[in-house]
Design a protein around this motif. Structure first.
Motif, short mmCIF file in Angstrom:
data_model
loop_
_atom_site.label_atom_id
_atom_site.label_comp_id
_atom_site.label_asym_id
_atom_site.label_seq_id
_atom_site.Cartn_x
_atom_site.Cartn_y
_atom_site.Cartn_z
N ARG A 43 -21.90 -14.60 56.61
CA ARG A 43 -22.21 -15.99 56.24
C ARG A 43 -22.76 -16.06 54.82
O ARG A 43 -22.34 -16.91 54.02
CB ARG A 43 -23.22 -16.57 57.23
CG ARG A 43 -23.58 -18.03 56.94
CD ARG A 43 -24.69 -18.53 57.85
NE ARG A 43 -24.99 -19.92 57.59
CZ ARG A 43 -24.50 -20.95 58.28
NH1 ARG A 43 -23.69 -20.73 59.30
NH2 ARG A 43 -24.81 -22.20 57.96
N GLU A 44 -23.68 -15.16 54.51
CA GLU A 44 -24.27 -15.15 53.18
C GLU A 44 -23.22 -14.95 52.09
O GLU A 44 -23.19 -15.66 51.07
CB GLU A 44 -25.33 -14.04 53.09
CG GLU A 44 -25.95 -13.89 51.70
CD GLU A 44 -26.84 -12.66 51.60
OE1 GLU A 44 -27.43 -12.45 50.53
OE2 GLU A 44 -26.91 -11.89 52.59
N PHE A 60 -18.59 -26.12 62.85
CA PHE A 60 -17.69 -26.18 61.70
C PHE A 60 -18.48 -26.47 60.43
O PHE A 60 -19.40 -27.29 60.43
CB PHE A 60 -16.62 -27.25 61.90
CG PHE A 60 -15.57 -26.88 62.91
CD1 PHE A 60 -14.36 -26.34 62.51
CD2 PHE A 60 -15.81 -27.06 64.27
CE1 PHE A 60 -13.39 -25.99 63.45
CE2 PHE A 60 -14.85 -26.72 65.21
CZ PHE A 60 -13.65 -26.18 64.80
N LEU A 61 -18.06 -25.80 59.36
CA LEU A 61 -18.65 -26.01 58.04
C LEU A 61 -17.56 -26.48 57.08
O LEU A 61 -16.47 -25.92 57.06
CB LEU A 61 -19.26 -24.71 57.50
CG LEU A 61 -20.68 -24.34 57.90
CD1 LEU A 61 -21.04 -22.97 57.33
CD2 LEU A 61 -21.67 -25.40 57.39
N ILE A 90 -5.44 -10.86 59.53
CA ILE A 90 -6.55 -11.22 60.42
C ILE A 90 -7.53 -12.01 59.57
O ILE A 90 -8.16 -11.47 58.65
CB ILE A 90 -7.26 -9.99 61.02
CG1 ILE A 90 -6.27 -8.99 61.61
CG2 ILE A 90 -8.26 -10.44 62.08
CD1 ILE A 90 -6.92 -7.70 62.09
N GLY A 91 -7.67 -13.28 59.85
CA GLY A 91 -8.54 -14.12 59.05
C GLY A 91 -9.24 -15.17 59.88
O GLY A 91 -9.10 -15.23 61.11
N PRO A 92 -9.99 -16.04 59.24
CA PRO A 92 -10.70 -17.11 59.96
C PRO A 92 -9.74 -18.20 60.42
O PRO A 92 -8.56 -18.19 60.08
CB PRO A 92 -11.66 -17.64 58.88
CG PRO A 92 -10.97 -17.36 57.59
CD PRO A 92 -10.22 -16.07 57.79
N ARG A 120 -12.33 -27.39 56.90
CA ARG A 120 -13.51 -26.95 57.64
C ARG A 120 -13.23 -25.65 58.38
O ARG A 120 -12.15 -25.43 58.91
CB ARG A 120 -13.99 -28.03 58.61
CG ARG A 120 -12.97 -28.51 59.63
CD ARG A 120 -13.42 -29.86 60.19
NE ARG A 120 -12.54 -30.37 61.24
CZ ARG A 120 -11.44 -31.08 61.01
NH1 ARG A 120 -11.04 -31.32 59.77
NH2 ARG A 120 -10.74 -31.54 62.03
N LEU A 121 -14.25 -24.83 58.42
CA LEU A 121 -14.20 -23.48 58.97
C LEU A 121 -14.89 -23.43 60.31
O LEU A 121 -15.99 -23.98 60.47
CB LEU A 121 -14.91 -22.53 57.99
CG LEU A 121 -15.17 -21.11 58.45
CD1 LEU A 121 -13.90 -20.28 58.31
CD2 LEU A 121 -16.30 -20.48 57.64
N ASN A 122 -14.27 -22.78 61.29
CA ASN A 122 -14.97 -22.49 62.53
C ASN A 122 -15.93 -21.33 62.26
O ASN A 122 -15.52 -20.18 62.14
CB ASN A 122 -14.00 -22.13 63.65
CG ASN A 122 -14.72 -21.92 64.97
OD1 ASN A 122 -15.13 -20.81 65.28
ND2 ASN A 122 -14.90 -22.98 65.74
N ALA A 123 -17.19 -21.67 62.12
CA ALA A 123 -18.18 -20.70 61.65
C ALA A 123 -18.48 -19.59 62.65
O ALA A 123 -18.58 -18.42 62.24
CB ALA A 123 -19.47 -21.43 61.26
#
Length: 497
Positions: free
Chosen positions: A10-11, A123-124, A459-461, A472-475
């Protein structure tokens, strides 16, 4: 360190996203150096020039106890942010952007799904967080946490969003880098995102190959006539309309692999070349179509396209009572002295502000004029950089990867559904000779390297609406699951033969 991997992912993702890198901007040109400094904890870090370009790629090597090497790669450029409107100043700061987007969506009611996603806390938002800096971050976090035998090579590339200049420059370097650093590259993992408008079941996948793309073009030459006497000519707009009707969603150009479908062709551009209003019918039109492939070569795509174009022109010929031949660009160019064709292509390439399909149009039009031929006719070609389809050819390695991913709840896809840099790094389908011969700007406006030819997967988000202000990203998946999946796959590959 594996216990801290989620927080670290995340950072890193928020840090990488906070650095603007819109494709073609000064920020993108500066990004490689900034990222290289950020990766200085690894054994060897360097940047690599992209020929005739101010941008660079980034490499970082973490040497293991063996030569067996996994490459983790992805692009760091992002699409523009003007679609955010008043929220544009916050586009690269996901945590500050989130409440502002929620407030806007509550006020306008314009996208209930996006609002529900953001209110769920899973989501972000943020430009490039999904596409694809969260993927890069997961790769970096996994590299930092990995303590096994394999060596890991990170490759961050520029310019995936426009012309893949970064990947095209990096592909031919990998074999030399492997020799220089005594590495045996066993697998390349692309870290790109998958869009999933459902529950994430598709997004939580390993892709064992990637879809390919060819941009098929048609330069349509009619025969001008006064609008009061249209039968005296052949309206190029009508000929174009027949082509559009024939090509749009044509099943002949849609490939299937099991339940996976490479989307059928669709028109991306269709315009006549008139400069203004008059009562003369259009003399010329320019069209192009997006076509996607799983296994087909450029030659197969072109042969099918020629068949469709000839079928369309047969209908037109019946209506107009005149023949409308369909010609390959290579056939047209063969009618003009080679040095003249090369001069035309070089002159067009000097116009840096033009996109590649526009350059292809100008070259085709000039070569047609130089040929001395008269219309009506259709010249079929290709108008941009080809993206070959790639697939995984090692059954044992595939089984090991699928098993490692399944332990984390991931499904598998035969083909990554979006166009990606995998096309230049993986094992491509067929050769590109037909594409080279029929792309007017090949070698003048772009250079196409041979595919690096490595075993390559993605393999990704996952998330929704990339290239949109609601990107938006599924965090939870990106930060908690994805880095651990990467570690499991790295372990499985490291133990392979």
């Amino acid at each position: 360190m594996r216990n801290d991997i989620s927080a670290r992912a995340r950072e890193v993702a928020l840090t990488l996203t906070s650095w603007p890198s819109v494709t073609g901007s000064a920020d993108e040109a500066a990004y490689a150096g900034k990222l290289a400094r950020y990766l200085s904890q690894f054994d060897t870090v360097w940047t690599s020039a992209i020929p005739d370009d101010a941008r660079r790629n980034v490499f970082a090597l973490k040497r293991g106890r063996t030569r067996r090497t996994i490459v983790l790669t992805g692009h760091f450029d992002v699409v523009p942010v003007n679609d955010y409107g008043a929220l544009e100043p916050l586009a690269f700061t996901p945590e500050r952007l989130l409440p502002e987007i929620v407030a806007r969506l509550r006020r306008t009611g314009e996208n209930p799904l996006a609002l529900a996603d953001f209110e769920s806390g899973e989501f972000l938002p943020g430009r490039g967080l999904l596409d694809m800096k969260a993927g890069l971050a997961a790769g970096i976090a996994a590299m930092e946490a990995y303590t096994g035998d394999a060596s890991l090579l990170f490759l961050g590339v520029s310019d995936e969003e426009e012309r893949s200049a970064g990947a095209r420059a990096a592909a031919p370097l990998l074999s030399n880098i492997a020799k220089e650093h005594d590495l045996d590259i066993a697998l390349v993992i692309n870290l790109d995102a998958i869009s999933d408008q459902g529950d994430g079941a598709v997004g939580r996948s390993v892709a064992l190959g990637s879809v390919g793309k060819q941009l098929v073009t048609a330069f349509v030459i009619g025969k001008e006539a006064h609008a009061c006497y249209p039968e005296d000519g052949a309206n190029a707009a009508y000929l174009a309309a027949e082509l559009l009707t024939e090509f749009e969603l044509a099943p002949e150009l849609a490939e299937t692999s099991g339940s996976e479908i490479a989307a059928p062709p669709t028109a991306l551009h269709a315009k006549d070349l008139k400069s203004g209003y008059n009562v003369t019918t259009p003399a010329q039109c320019w069209l192009y179509w997006n076509t996607l492939q799983h296994r087909r070569s450029a030659e197969e795509v072109f042969d099918i396209s020629l068949m469709l174009a000839r079928r369309a022109m047969a209908r037109a010929a019946h209506r107009l009572s005149r023949d409308i031949p369909v010609m390959r660009y290579a056939e047209l160019a063969a009618r003009v002295p080679h040095h003249d064709v090369m001069r035309i292509a070089a002159e067009v390439a000097a116009h840096e502000g033009l996109d590649l399909p526009e350059r292809a149009k100008l070259v085709t039009a000039a070569v047609w004029q130089a040929s001395g031929l008269t219309g009506p006719a259709v010249i079929l070609g290709f108008g941009s950089i080809p993206y070959p389809a790639v697939s995984l050819s090692d059954a044992a390695l595939e089984d090991a990867i699928v098993t490692a991913c399944a332990a984390h709840g991931l499904a598998s896809l035969r083909y990554f559904p979006g166009i990606s840099d995998m096309s230049f790094l993986g094992q491509s389908s067929g050769d590109l000779s037909a594409c080279a011969a029929n792309t007017p700007i090949w070698g003048s406006s772009f250079v196409m390297p041979d595919s690096a030819g490595y075993l390559c997967i993605n393999i990704g988000p996952w998330g929704r609406d990339y290239h949109h202000w609601l990107e938006r990203l599924n965090a939870p998946y990106a930060f908690e699951t994805l880095p651990r999946v990467l570690l499991s796959v790295i372990d499985a590959v490291a133990k392979g033969r």
